[in-house]
Design a protein around this motif. Sequence first.
Motif, PDB file in Angstrom:
ATOM      1  N   LEU A  28      44.808  40.886  43.878  1.00 43.58           N
ATOM      2  CA  LEU A  28      43.693  40.045  43.587  1.00 43.58           C
ATOM      3  C   LEU A  28      42.290  40.930  43.261  1.00 43.58           C
ATOM      4  N   ALA A  29      42.146  41.561  44.247  1.00 42.46           N
ATOM      5  CA  ALA A  29      40.804  42.673  44.135  1.00 42.46           C
ATOM      6  C   ALA A  29      40.850  43.436  42.728  1.00 42.46           C
ATOM      7  N   GLU A  30      42.113  43.923  42.311  1.00 38.10           N
ATOM      8  CA  GLU A  30      42.172  44.440  41.097  1.00 38.10           C
ATOM      9  C   GLU A  30      41.803  43.552  39.940  1.00 38.10           C
ATOM     10  N   MET A  31      42.307  42.293  40.005  1.00 38.86           N
ATOM     11  CA  MET A  31      42.122  41.309  39.001  1.00 38.86           C
ATOM     12  C   MET A  31      40.868  40.887  38.942  1.00 38.86           C
ATOM     13  N   ALA A  32      40.175  40.900  40.022  1.00 36.61           N
ATOM     14  CA  ALA A  32      38.657  40.379  40.282  1.00 36.61           C
ATOM     15  C   ALA A  32      37.684  41.388  39.424  1.00 36.61           C
ATOM     16  N   THR A  33      38.071  42.685  39.434  1.00 40.65           N
ATOM     17  CA  THR A  33      37.252  43.532  38.995  1.00 40.65           C
ATOM     18  C   THR A  33      37.367  43.991  37.561  1.00 40.65           C
ATOM     19  N   ASP A  34      38.616  43.605  36.806  1.00 41.18           N
ATOM     20  CA  ASP A  34      38.767  43.738  35.515  1.00 41.18           C
ATOM     21  C   ASP A  34      38.219  42.516  34.759  1.00 41.18           C
ATOM     22  N   GLU A  35      37.130  42.756  34.080  1.00 42.62           N
ATOM     23  CA  GLU A  35      36.427  41.795  33.375  1.00 42.62           C
ATOM     24  C   GLU A  35      36.857  41.776  31.971  1.00 42.62           C
ATOM     25  N   SER A  36      37.917  42.180  31.425  1.00 35.69           N
ATOM     26  CA  SER A  36      38.313  42.351  30.259  1.00 35.69           C
ATOM     27  C   SER A  36      38.933  40.951  29.913  1.00 35.69           C
ATOM     28  N   ARG A  37      39.435  40.178  30.700  1.00 35.25           N
ATOM     29  CA  ARG A  37      39.992  38.829  30.915  1.00 35.25           C
ATOM     30  C   ARG A  37      39.110  37.947  31.819  1.00 35.25           C
TER      31      ARG A  37
END
Length: 76
Positions: free
Chosen positions: A30-39
């Motif tokens: 979840l933390a990795e997804m939260a930092t990925d602003e491409s989506r």
Amino acid sequence: MRKRAKHSDAVMTGIMVTKFKMGQIDVKDLAEMATDESRAERCSAAKKVLEAVRDSPDLPRPQDALQISDPLLQRR
């Protein structure tokens, strides 16, 4: 924000909550997804779920682990 975007964000949040409860993703994911602003939708949903999960009593904590006494570990 458009109505469609709000709906998509809500759906994505629901999917992430379900995956988290099923054990398919964890807090690190979840933390990795939260930092990925491409989506943007996924990022926003991950931030919401991560915020809710951090205070959740469902998270395993080290102090909650059962302690096994030594006599139980010894073979007879």
